[in-house]
Design an enzyme around this catalytic site. Structure first.
Site, PDB file in Angstrom:
ATOM      1  N   GLY A   7      -5.911  -7.967  -2.448  1.00 30.36           N
ATOM      2  CA  GLY A   7      -6.306  -7.412  -1.157  1.00 30.36           C
ATOM      3  C   GLY A   7      -6.441  -5.913  -1.269  1.00 30.36           C
ATOM      4  O   GLY A   7      -6.034  -5.307  -2.260  1.00 30.36           O
ATOM      5  N   ALA A   9      -5.876  -1.891   0.303  1.00 30.56           N
ATOM      6  CA  ALA A   9      -4.712  -1.145   0.764  1.00 30.56           C
ATOM      7  C   ALA A   9      -4.373  -1.562   2.188  1.00 30.56           C
ATOM      8  O   ALA A   9      -5.260  -1.699   3.030  1.00 30.56           O
ATOM      9  CB  ALA A   9      -4.998   0.353   0.699  1.00 30.56           C
ATOM     10  N   ARG A  10      -3.093  -1.803   2.434  1.00 28.94           N
ATOM     11  CA  ARG A  10      -2.594  -2.177   3.760  1.00 28.94           C
ATOM     12  C   ARG A  10      -3.232  -3.451   4.313  1.00 28.94           C
ATOM     13  O   ARG A  10      -3.390  -3.618   5.511  1.00 28.94           O
ATOM     14  CB  ARG A  10      -2.769  -1.028   4.755  1.00 28.94           C
ATOM     15  CG  ARG A  10      -2.087   0.252   4.366  1.00 28.94           C
ATOM     16  CD  ARG A  10      -0.610   0.051   4.354  1.00 28.94           C
ATOM     17  NE  ARG A  10       0.079   1.344   4.180  1.00 28.94           N
ATOM     18  CZ  ARG A  10       1.301   1.445   3.741  1.00 28.94           C
ATOM     19  NH1 ARG A  10       1.970   0.367   3.418  1.00 28.94           N
ATOM     20  NH2 ARG A  10       1.869   2.615   3.610  1.00 28.94           N
ATOM     21  N   LYS A  13      -1.056  -7.912   1.745  1.00 34.98           N
ATOM     22  CA  LYS A  13      -0.801  -8.689   0.526  1.00 34.98           C
ATOM     23  C   LYS A  13       0.675  -8.658   0.121  1.00 34.98           C
ATOM     24  O   LYS A  13       1.226  -9.686  -0.273  1.00 34.98           O
ATOM     25  CB  LYS A  13      -1.707  -8.238  -0.618  1.00 34.98           C
ATOM     26  CG  LYS A  13      -1.527  -6.813  -1.047  1.00 34.98           C
ATOM     27  CD  LYS A  13      -2.629  -6.372  -1.993  1.00 34.98           C
ATOM     28  CE  LYS A  13      -2.474  -4.905  -2.334  1.00 34.98           C
ATOM     29  NZ  LYS A  13      -2.570  -4.015  -1.171  1.00 34.98           N
ATOM     30  N   SER A  14       1.333  -7.504   0.219  1.00 31.76           N
ATOM     31  CA  SER A  14       2.751  -7.427  -0.153  1.00 31.76           C
ATOM     32  C   SER A  14       3.614  -8.234   0.808  1.00 31.76           C
ATOM     33  O   SER A  14       4.530  -8.945   0.383  1.00 31.76           O
ATOM     34  CB  SER A  14       3.219  -5.972  -0.186  1.00 31.76           C
ATOM     35  OG  SER A  14       2.579  -5.275  -1.231  1.00 31.76           O
ATOM     36  N   ALA A  32       9.032  -3.925  -9.389  1.00 28.42           N
ATOM     37  CA  ALA A  32       8.227  -2.851  -8.806  1.00 28.42           C
ATOM     38  C   ALA A  32       7.638  -2.004  -9.928  1.00 28.42           C
ATOM     39  O   ALA A  32       8.351  -1.599 -10.844  1.00 28.42           O
ATOM     40  CB  ALA A  32       9.096  -1.992  -7.898  1.00 28.42           C
ATOM     41  N   HIS A  48       8.711  -0.288   1.293  1.00 29.43           N
ATOM     42  CA  HIS A  48       8.796  -1.595   0.628  1.00 29.43           C
ATOM     43  C   HIS A  48      10.258  -1.985   0.399  1.00 29.43           C
ATOM     44  O   HIS A  48      10.636  -3.138   0.614  1.00 29.43           O
ATOM     45  CB  HIS A  48       8.034  -1.564  -0.696  1.00 29.43           C
ATOM     46  CG  HIS A  48       6.563  -1.768  -0.543  1.00 29.43           C
ATOM     47  ND1 HIS A  48       5.928  -2.897  -0.980  1.00 29.43           N
ATOM     48  CD2 HIS A  48       5.596  -0.981   0.002  1.00 29.43           C
ATOM     49  CE1 HIS A  48       4.633  -2.811  -0.721  1.00 29.43           C
ATOM     50  NE2 HIS A  48       4.415  -1.651  -0.125  1.00 29.43           N
ATOM     51  N   ARG A  52      12.677  -5.485   1.920  1.00 32.19           N
ATOM     52  CA  ARG A  52      13.206  -6.538   1.048  1.00 32.19           C
ATOM     53  C   ARG A  52      14.642  -6.907   1.417  1.00 32.19           C
ATOM     54  O   ARG A  52      15.453  -6.033   1.712  1.00 32.19           O
ATOM     55  CB  ARG A  52      13.178  -6.076  -0.412  1.00 32.19           C
ATOM     56  CG  ARG A  52      11.802  -5.949  -0.964  1.00 32.19           C
ATOM     57  CD  ARG A  52      11.800  -5.844  -2.468  1.00 32.19           C
ATOM     58  NE  ARG A  52      12.413  -4.648  -2.999  1.00 32.19           N
ATOM     59  CZ  ARG A  52      11.754  -3.536  -3.311  1.00 32.19           C
ATOM     60  NH1 ARG A  52      10.455  -3.459  -3.126  1.00 32.19           N
ATOM     61  NH2 ARG A  52      12.386  -2.506  -3.813  1.00 32.19           N
TER      62      ARG A  52
END
Length: 173
Positions: A7, A9-10, A13-14, A32, A48, A52
């Site tokens: 995907g 940026a922004r 996907k993450s 990472a 990020h 988590r």
């Protein structure tokens, strides 16, 4: 199961990858690849980290990705790599073509052998205009070739736009 989530940026996907890892029910190792070279990237990394779960194991590995995957992979564990394009950038900036080639080949070789669940996140860079600079063009080319090779080795490939997963290969999410 091997997932590749692509995907822009922004694109979400993450978040999608993190959701899949959490839903797997497995112990999670988050690998990472980013390096905080400036304040803005440092803020992205912090964002990020804050998302988590505390019980996830986090490893920071900007270069030796295949070795890290091999050492962490086991049945009953989910490895989430975020992201391949930052890893590629780190290797390109090393300015050592042999290191780039060796690390890429090691990654492609190990993907089929790894036990457990593997989720790979990467930025799709090939949808825009051809960049003017030589290094930028090389980056886009290398990312495109890497994505093709990894997609071939994954059971599922998903393209994420506006937070929405679009299936490209395998079972839709």
């Amino acid at each position: 199961m091997r997932d590749l989530i692509l995907g822009g940026a922004r694109s979400g996907k993450s978040r999608l990858a993190e959701r899949l890892a959490a839903e797997s029910g497995l112990a999670v190792s988050y690998i990472a690849t980013a390096q905080a070279g400036d304040g803005e990237m440092g803020r992205r990394i912090a964002e990020h980290r804050a998302r988590r779960p505390a019980h996830w194991r986090t490893l920071e590995e900007p270069l030796a990705l295949a070795a890290t995957l091999r050492s962490e992979a086991e049945a009953g564990r989910c490895l989430l790599v975020d992201c391949l394009t930052l890893w590629l950038t780190n290797l390109l900036l090393c300015d050592d073509p042999q290191r780039l080639d060796g690390e890429r080949e090691a990654l492609l070789e190990c993907l089929g052998e790894l036990p457990g669940r593997i989720i790979l996140v990467s930025n799709e860079t090939g949808l825009g205009v051809v960049p003017l600079g030589e290094l930028s063009r090389r980056y886009v080319d290398e990312a495109g070739w890497l994505h093709q090779a990894i997609a071939e080795r994954c059971e599922r490939v998903t393209f994420t736009v506006a937070g929405l997963p679009m299936p490209l290969k395998g079972e839709p999410l």
